[in-house]
Design a protein around this motif. Structure first.
Motif, PDB file in Angstrom:
ATOM      1  N   LYS A 260     -13.325  -5.652  -4.435  1.00 25.76           N
ATOM      2  CA  LYS A 260     -13.288  -6.219  -5.999  1.00 25.76           C
ATOM      3  C   LYS A 260     -11.961  -5.571  -6.321  1.00 25.76           C
ATOM      4  N   SER A 261     -11.352  -4.371  -6.083  1.00 27.75           N
ATOM      5  CA  SER A 261     -10.135  -4.050  -6.606  1.00 27.75           C
ATOM      6  C   SER A 261      -9.093  -4.887  -5.976  1.00 27.75           C
ATOM      7  N   TYR A 262      -9.057  -5.579  -4.748  1.00 27.51           N
ATOM      8  CA  TYR A 262      -8.296  -6.489  -4.133  1.00 27.51           C
ATOM      9  C   TYR A 262      -8.241  -7.427  -5.167  1.00 27.51           C
ATOM     10  N   PHE A 263      -9.355  -8.233  -5.272  1.00 26.91           N
ATOM     11  CA  PHE A 263      -9.566  -9.479  -6.073  1.00 26.91           C
ATOM     12  C   PHE A 263      -8.682  -9.098  -7.273  1.00 26.91           C
ATOM     13  N   ILE A 264      -9.108  -8.215  -8.168  1.00 24.48           N
ATOM     14  CA  ILE A 264      -8.553  -7.830  -9.364  1.00 24.48           C
ATOM     15  C   ILE A 264      -6.868  -7.825  -9.376  1.00 24.48           C
ATOM     16  N   ASN A 265      -6.503  -7.087  -8.301  1.00 27.64           N
ATOM     17  CA  ASN A 265      -4.930  -6.881  -7.931  1.00 27.64           C
ATOM     18  C   ASN A 265      -4.210  -8.372  -7.716  1.00 27.64           C
ATOM     19  N   MET A 266      -5.094  -9.085  -6.746  1.00 28.19           N
ATOM     20  CA  MET A 266      -4.360 -10.287  -6.329  1.00 28.19           C
ATOM     21  C   MET A 266      -4.034 -11.169  -7.785  1.00 28.19           C
ATOM     22  N   TRP A 267      -5.355 -11.448  -8.383  1.00 30.60           N
ATOM     23  CA  TRP A 267      -5.433 -12.242  -9.501  1.00 30.60           C
ATOM     24  C   TRP A 267      -4.427 -11.770 -10.563  1.00 30.60           C
ATOM     25  N   ASN A 268      -4.334 -10.592 -10.809  1.00 29.41           N
ATOM     26  CA  ASN A 268      -3.226 -10.137 -11.877  1.00 29.41           C
ATOM     27  C   ASN A 268      -2.044 -10.482 -11.560  1.00 29.41           C
TER      28      ASN A 268
ATOM     29  N   ASN B  92     -10.382 -11.034   3.136  1.00 26.46           N
ATOM     30  CA  ASN B  92     -11.244 -10.898   4.336  1.00 26.46           C
ATOM     31  C   ASN B  92     -10.633 -10.325   5.556  1.00 26.46           C
ATOM     32  N   LYS B  93      -9.276 -10.850   5.634  1.00 26.50           N
ATOM     33  CA  LYS B  93      -8.554 -10.629   6.676  1.00 26.50           C
ATOM     34  C   LYS B  93      -7.728  -9.158   6.498  1.00 26.50           C
ATOM     35  N   LEU B  94      -7.418  -8.806   5.318  1.00 29.83           N
ATOM     36  CA  LEU B  94      -7.011  -7.599   4.990  1.00 29.83           C
ATOM     37  C   LEU B  94      -8.010  -6.374   4.996  1.00 29.83           C
ATOM     38  N   LEU B  95      -9.418  -6.762   4.844  1.00 29.80           N
ATOM     39  CA  LEU B  95     -10.346  -5.689   5.079  1.00 29.80           C
ATOM     40  C   LEU B  95     -11.227  -6.034   6.073  1.00 29.80           C
ATOM     41  N   ASP B  96     -10.705  -6.553   7.135  1.00 29.41           N
ATOM     42  CA  ASP B  96     -11.253  -6.671   8.496  1.00 29.41           C
ATOM     43  C   ASP B  96     -12.682  -7.323   8.423  1.00 29.41           C
ATOM     44  N   GLY B  97     -13.003  -8.277   7.461  1.00 29.48           N
ATOM     45  CA  GLY B  97     -14.136  -9.226   7.513  1.00 29.48           C
ATOM     46  C   GLY B  97     -14.838  -8.817   6.358  1.00 29.48           C
TER      47      GLY B  97
END
Length: 245
Positions: free
Chosen positions: A203-211, A187-192
């Motif tokens: 979606k791509s941020y979550f996938i990247n983080m979890w990987n 949320n913080k990285l994508l301004d809310g």
């Protein structure tokens, strides 16, 4: 009687405490500050130690005399010093900003426990001379047999405990907290969560983080994370940045 010593160590000082039962303790905060940790990073290390399933059995708040009067500090017992130091994790940012702290941590891991012990009890040769002078050699040998047997039993129990710990996974509540931390970071990285960037890229941020988390901690999912890495995972999420993969 409680005895304290400021012990020279690699250009700094360890604060060692011998309690009334003769057990040795090392002050935790002094080590963290010497490694270059900030107040916040030091608090995190203290909290990690308190929550650790094994380390929590070997830490305590001790009172000790000082020139300014009686004080108290959180300490780790001698037998757990090396284990505690081995569990200290340095984030990529800390490694980048504090390379000297990284090198000093290695020296602590290799030498601190031995330095603490010798400061109060001397070297093994000095102890043996003292025991011989006091006529304790025979009794010590008998005690050593008992100690060896206890160490064997402790080794077996430790192996069993390690296997149990290795197979543990997060509770549902821990999973929820970790997911919330990840969501808050994105949320913080994508301004809310209600903005256009979030809708397009979350979606791509979550996938990247979890990987990246799975690669770092060797698990198949954040839900399968071993609890011993729970607090470290929060540090990872707090500093995570998106990198195109």
């Amino acid at each position: 009687m409680v005895e304290t010593k400021k012990i020279p160590f690699e250009g700094s000082e360890l604060l060692g405490i011998k309690d009334e039962s003769g057990k040795l303790w090392l002050a935790i905060r002094n080590v963290c500050y010497d490694l270059g940790f900030s107040d916040g990073q030091t608090r995190r290390q203290v909290e990690n130690a308190r929550k650790d399933i094994v380390l929590s059995k070997g830490i305590a708040i001790l009172r000790y005399p000082s020139k300014g009067g009686e004080q108290e500090t959180l300490c780790v017992i001698e037998d757990y010093v090396t284990l505690w130091l081995a569990k200290i994790s340095l984030t990529p940012t800390m490694r980048r900003n504090n390379p000297e702290g990284v090198q000093k941590l290695v020296l602590y891991q290799l030498k601190a426990a031995k330095t603490l012990h010798e400061a109060f009890f001397g070297t093994e040769e000095q102890k043996q001379e003292l025991f011989n002078d006091l006529g304790l050699t025979g009794r010590i040998e008998g005690m050593q047999v008992q100690i060896n047997a206890m160490e064997d039993l402790l080794g077996e129990q430790t192996e069993m405990l390690n296997k149990m710990v290795e197979n543990m996974t997060l509770s549902t509540r821990q999973q929820q907290k970790l997911y919330k931390a990840a969501k808050d970071r994105i949320n913080k990285l994508l301004d809310g969560a209600h903005g256009t960037k979030y809708k397009c890229y979350s979606k791509s941020y979550f996938i990247n983080m979890w990987n990246e988390l799975k690669e770092k901690f060797g698990c198949s999912s954040y839900k399968d994370l071993n609890p011993m890495y729970y607090n470290e995972a929060f540090d990872f999420i707090a500093e995570w940045e998106y990198i195109e993969r």
